[in-house]
Structures are given as C-alpha cells and as structure tokens.
Scaffold this motif. Sequence first.
Motif, PDB file in Angstrom:
ATOM      1  N   ASP A  55     -19.721 -33.409  30.138  1.00  8.59           N
ATOM      2  CA  ASP A  55     -19.811 -33.701  31.676  1.00  8.59           C
ATOM      3  C   ASP A  55     -18.550 -33.873  32.139  1.00  8.59           C
ATOM      4  OD1 ASP A  55     -22.384 -34.176  31.426  1.00  8.59           O
ATOM      5  OD2 ASP A  55     -22.427 -36.237  31.337  1.00  8.59           O
ATOM      6  N   ARG A  56     -17.377 -34.016  31.412  1.00  4.72           N
ATOM      7  CA  ARG A  56     -16.034 -33.969  31.992  1.00  4.72           C
ATOM      8  C   ARG A  56     -15.568 -32.587  32.353  1.00  4.72           C
ATOM      9  NH1 ARG A  56     -14.926 -37.796  28.120  1.00  4.72           N
ATOM     10  NH2 ARG A  56     -14.081 -36.554  26.549  1.00  4.72           N
ATOM     11  N   VAL A  57     -15.889 -31.580  31.349  1.00  2.00           N
ATOM     12  CA  VAL A  57     -15.644 -30.112  31.638  1.00  2.00           C
ATOM     13  C   VAL A  57     -16.358 -29.819  32.633  1.00  2.00           C
ATOM     14  CG1 VAL A  57     -15.872 -27.852  30.613  1.00  2.00           C
ATOM     15  CG2 VAL A  57     -14.987 -29.592  29.309  1.00  2.00           C
ATOM     16  N   ILE A  58     -17.757 -29.961  32.949  1.00  2.00           N
ATOM     17  CA  ILE A  58     -18.439 -29.669  34.177  1.00  2.00           C
ATOM     18  C   ILE A  58     -17.789 -30.215  35.329  1.00  2.00           C
ATOM     19  CG2 ILE A  58     -20.744 -29.894  35.153  1.00  2.00           C
ATOM     20  CD1 ILE A  58     -21.899 -29.548  32.308  1.00  2.00           C
ATOM     21  N   ALA A  59     -17.359 -31.459  35.429  1.00  2.00           N
ATOM     22  CA  ALA A  59     -16.891 -32.087  36.541  1.00  2.00           C
ATOM     23  C   ALA A  59     -15.546 -31.348  36.989  1.00  2.00           C
ATOM     24  CB  ALA A  59     -16.955 -33.557  36.428  1.00  2.00           C
ATOM     25  N   SER A  60     -14.820 -31.005  35.898  1.00  3.26           N
ATOM     26  CA  SER A  60     -13.569 -30.336  36.259  1.00  3.26           C
ATOM     27  C   SER A  60     -13.612 -29.156  36.788  1.00  3.26           C
ATOM     28  CB  SER A  60     -12.706 -30.534  35.010  1.00  3.26           C
ATOM     29  OG  SER A  60     -13.185 -29.438  33.871  1.00  3.26           O
ATOM     30  N   ILE A  61     -14.580 -28.280  36.384  1.00  6.21           N
ATOM     31  CA  ILE A  61     -14.754 -26.972  37.119  1.00  6.21           C
ATOM     32  C   ILE A  61     -15.339 -27.183  38.333  1.00  6.21           C
ATOM     33  CG2 ILE A  61     -15.894 -24.936  36.750  1.00  6.21           C
ATOM     34  CD1 ILE A  61     -16.059 -25.257  33.560  1.00  6.21           C
ATOM     35  N   GLY A  62     -15.924 -28.381  38.691  1.00  8.19           N
ATOM     36  CA  GLY A  62     -16.596 -28.446  39.985  1.00  8.19           C
ATOM     37  C   GLY A  62     -18.030 -27.952  40.022  1.00  8.19           C
ATOM     38  N   ILE A  63     -18.850 -28.158  39.039  1.00  6.55           N
ATOM     39  CA  ILE A  63     -20.206 -27.709  38.875  1.00  6.55           C
ATOM     40  C   ILE A  63     -20.941 -29.126  38.950  1.00  6.55           C
ATOM     41  CG2 ILE A  63     -21.799 -26.664  37.464  1.00  6.55           C
ATOM     42  CD1 ILE A  63     -19.692 -24.910  36.337  1.00  6.55           C
ATOM     43  N   SER A  64     -22.060 -29.109  39.717  1.00  4.50           N
ATOM     44  CA  SER A  64     -23.137 -30.017  39.798  1.00  4.50           C
ATOM     45  C   SER A  64     -24.270 -29.497  39.015  1.00  4.50           C
ATOM     46  CB  SER A  64     -23.271 -30.492  40.989  1.00  4.50           C
ATOM     47  OG  SER A  64     -23.875 -29.662  41.797  1.00  4.50           O
ATOM     48  N   LEU A  65     -25.096 -30.484  38.366  1.00  6.48           N
ATOM     49  CA  LEU A  65     -26.301 -30.393  37.710  1.00  6.48           C
ATOM     50  C   LEU A  65     -27.513 -30.771  38.630  1.00  6.48           C
ATOM     51  CD1 LEU A  65     -27.782 -30.075  34.804  1.00  6.48           C
ATOM     52  CD2 LEU A  65     -27.584 -32.379  34.426  1.00  6.48           C
ATOM     53  N   HIS A  66     -28.212 -29.579  38.911  1.00  2.90           N
ATOM     54  CA  HIS A  66     -29.622 -29.838  39.494  1.00  2.90           C
ATOM     55  C   HIS A  66     -30.880 -29.750  38.598  1.00  2.90           C
ATOM     56  CE1 HIS A  66     -28.045 -28.989  43.830  1.00  2.90           C
ATOM     57  NE2 HIS A  66     -26.649 -29.015  42.962  1.00  2.90           N
ATOM     58  N   ASP A  67     -31.749 -30.866  38.942  1.00  7.36           N
ATOM     59  CA  ASP A  67     -32.947 -30.433  38.149  1.00  7.36           C
ATOM     60  C   ASP A  67     -33.762 -29.276  38.567  1.00  7.36           C
ATOM     61  OD1 ASP A  67     -32.731 -32.889  36.570  1.00  7.36           O
ATOM     62  OD2 ASP A  67     -33.509 -34.224  38.203  1.00  7.36           O
ATOM     63  N   LEU A  68     -34.623 -28.858  37.687  1.00  5.45           N
ATOM     64  CA  LEU A  68     -35.493 -27.925  38.010  1.00  5.45           C
ATOM     65  C   LEU A  68     -36.798 -28.537  38.690  1.00  5.45           C
ATOM     66  CD1 LEU A  68     -35.354 -26.165  34.513  1.00  5.45           C
ATOM     67  CD2 LEU A  68     -35.434 -24.934  36.665  1.00  5.45           C
ATOM     68  N   PRO A  69     -37.021 -27.859  39.872  1.00  3.72           N
ATOM     69  CA  PRO A  69     -38.321 -28.208  40.549  1.00  3.72           C
ATOM     70  C   PRO A  69     -39.432 -27.799  39.971  1.00  3.72           C
ATOM     71  CG  PRO A  69     -36.885 -26.685  41.851  1.00  3.72           C
ATOM     72  CD  PRO A  69     -36.363 -26.944  40.591  1.00  3.72           C
ATOM     73  N   ARG A  70     -40.795 -28.393  40.100  1.00  9.25           N
ATOM     74  CA  ARG A  70     -41.905 -28.148  39.709  1.00  9.25           C
ATOM     75  C   ARG A  70     -42.281 -26.543  40.051  1.00  9.25           C
ATOM     76  NH1 ARG A  70     -43.964 -33.055  41.051  1.00  9.25           N
ATOM     77  NH2 ARG A  70     -45.293 -32.088  42.404  1.00  9.25           N
ATOM     78  N   PRO A  71     -41.993 -26.011  41.374  1.00 11.42           N
ATOM     79  CA  PRO A  71     -42.160 -24.765  41.691  1.00 11.42           C
ATOM     80  C   PRO A  71     -41.377 -23.698  40.770  1.00 11.42           C
ATOM     81  CG  PRO A  71     -42.201 -25.970  43.746  1.00 11.42           C
ATOM     82  CD  PRO A  71     -41.668 -26.844  42.509  1.00 11.42           C
ATOM     83  N   ALA A  72     -40.358 -24.050  40.454  1.00  6.53           N
ATOM     84  CA  ALA A  72     -39.549 -23.258  39.422  1.00  6.53           C
ATOM     85  C   ALA A  72     -40.124 -23.217  38.040  1.00  6.53           C
ATOM     86  CB  ALA A  72     -38.196 -23.709  39.580  1.00  6.53           C
ATOM     87  N   LEU A  73     -40.599 -24.284  37.548  1.00  8.95           N
ATOM     88  CA  LEU A  73     -41.339 -24.266  36.273  1.00  8.95           C
ATOM     89  C   LEU A  73     -42.475 -23.517  36.156  1.00  8.95           C
ATOM     90  CD1 LEU A  73     -40.745 -28.238  35.621  1.00  8.95           C
ATOM     91  CD2 LEU A  73     -39.230 -26.332  34.556  1.00  8.95           C
TER      92      LEU A  73
END
Length: 130
Positions: A55-73
């Motif tokens: 989580d620290r590395v992802i944040a340091s790069i400036g990346i956010s985590l997005h859930d997969l919406p049902r239409p994508a599944l």
Amino acid sequence: MVDTNVLVDVLEDDPDWAEWSLVQLRAQSQVHDLIINPVIYAELSLAFDSVQRLDRVIASIGISLHDLPRPALFLAGRAFVKYRRAGGSKANVLADFFIGAHAAVIDCAILTRDPRRYRNYFPTVALVTP
C-alpha cells in the motif's frame, strides 16, 4: 490503468524495461489518474511481504485502487468464452480479461508492455505500449 508488468519493471529495476516504464508512468500521471484494480493488486502482492508495504509503494507512485464493477466481471467472462471458442487452452478466466474488461467498462486506457490479449479481446480499449 497500469498493468502489472509496468509496475514490476519499475519496482524490480528491470534492465530492459524500467526506464521506459518509469517514463510512461510519469507522462501518463500528468494527464490521467493512475489506477489499478484488485487483480493487479493481487499480482503485485507476490513481490511484497505485507499489505502495508504494498500500500505504501502504490501510494508513493500515486496510484489508486479501484474495485471491479459487475459489468466488467460479466465482460471478462464473455471475453473468456470467446477465448476458449478460439482454441484458448487456459481453464480459468485470465487476469488480462479482468483488467481489459475493467478498462473497457470505465473507458480508460491500459499502460502495458503486453498488449496481445487486450487487442484481441478488448479492441475498443486504448493501449499505451512500447
């Protein structure tokens, strides 16, 4: 959306791809929000010993985590059916199908070094590739 291979290039300082991947991450971050989804997060977790460190590395790069919406599944499953009917040999839905479907549903590009499946099964998704 940032594909796993681009992040691994930077994190592992890949001698062939780290520079290209880092330049692209910087350039894309100037015009787009950098995001990953739970599939990419899970793939990245293989290189980390804790959730907190990842989580620290992802944040340091400036990346956010997005859930997969049902239409994508749903779209990932449909793409997998197409893959199997075309002779694909994998028995489980592949990570690339979840990533490609997510990008298609939210209408975003994928930053990747491995465009083959994305081009074949998600032709409307813009790709940033070498």
